[in-house]
Design an enzyme around this catalytic site. Structure first.
Site, mmCIF file in Angstrom:
data_model
loop_
_atom_site.group_PDB
_atom_site.id
_atom_site.type_symbol
_atom_site.label_atom_id
_atom_site.label_comp_id
_atom_site.label_asym_id
_atom_site.label_seq_id
_atom_site.Cartn_x
_atom_site.Cartn_y
_atom_site.Cartn_z
ATOM 1 N N GLU A 37 0.811 -1.216 0.000
ATOM 2 C CA GLU A 37 0.000 0.000 0.000
ATOM 3 C C GLU A 37 0.850 1.275 0.000
ATOM 4 O O GLU A 37 0.494 2.257 -0.643
ATOM 5 C CB GLU A 37 -0.875 -0.042 1.252
ATOM 6 C CG GLU A 37 -2.032 0.886 1.280
ATOM 7 C CD GLU A 37 -2.898 0.571 2.484
ATOM 8 O OE1 GLU A 37 -3.067 1.477 3.309
ATOM 9 O OE2 GLU A 37 -3.379 -0.565 2.604
ATOM 10 N N ASP A 38 1.955 1.259 0.729
ATOM 11 C CA ASP A 38 2.694 2.500 0.985
ATOM 12 C C ASP A 38 4.108 2.557 0.408
ATOM 13 O O ASP A 38 4.825 3.526 0.659
ATOM 14 C CB ASP A 38 2.794 2.734 2.499
ATOM 15 C CG ASP A 38 1.441 2.998 3.136
ATOM 16 O OD1 ASP A 38 0.495 3.369 2.421
ATOM 17 O OD2 ASP A 38 1.330 2.816 4.364
#
Length: 175
Positions: free
Chosen positions: A68-69
């Site tokens: 996600e990051d």
């Protein structure tokens, strides 16, 4: 498999996941306190460790924000840690993108995604919520109003997760 060999495999999996997550998150900082981002996945893993868990759950806790990051991909996670860990990370990764609409719409899509997740993924998500709730409540009281409401909605679909963590998360959630 012998207990000693099994323990070594478990430790190797955790150490590898920690190294991967540390590299992936690099110089990222926590929004709410400025500490290195890796403190969050480590805290999530420790919360998961406090309840019945598998080595794959600990690895997924350490890796839960990498796709996600960071630039990490699920394929990389699958190749490095196997399909069980990759599947858990997939369940823990938000599926929404800014293309899907505003924050409320995105969080609802992510909530629906997690509703179908296996209990192991829900347990890791509960640990994630607990650590985030503590940090956000202390570090950003204004955002806590938004996050707290989202947390309450998310808890509605995490009932299959560990009951101890569910109780802790519910206790942290706003009334």
């Amino acid at each position: 498999m012998e207990a000693g060999v099994e323990r070594k495999i478990m430790i190797d999996l955790e150490n590898s996941a920690l190294q991967f997550a540390t590299r992936a998150h690099g110089e990222q900082k926590r929004k709410y306190d400025g500490r290195p981002y890796i403190v969050h996945p480590i805290a999530v893993a420790e919360i998961v460790r406090s309840v019945p868990h598998t080595p794959e759950m600990i690895a997924a806790a350490l890796l839960h924000d990498t796709v996600e990051d960071t630039d990490a991909t699920l394929l990389e996670i699958k190749e490095a840690f196997g399909p069980k860990v990759a599947t858990l990370v997939a369940w823990l990764t938000d599926i929404s993108t800014p293309f899907h609409g505003n924050r409320q719409v995105r969080k609802e899509l992510d909530r629906q995604h997690l509703a179908s997740a296996p209990a192991a993924a829900k347990t890791v998500k509960l640990a994630d919520l607990i650590d985030n709730a503590i940090a956000i409540k202390a570090g950003d009281p204004n955002f806590w109003k938004v996050f707290g409401a989202e947390m309450k909605r998310l808890l509605e679909v995490l009932g299959d997760g560990d009951e101890t963590l569910l109780a802790k998360a519910r206790a942290l959630a706003p009334e």
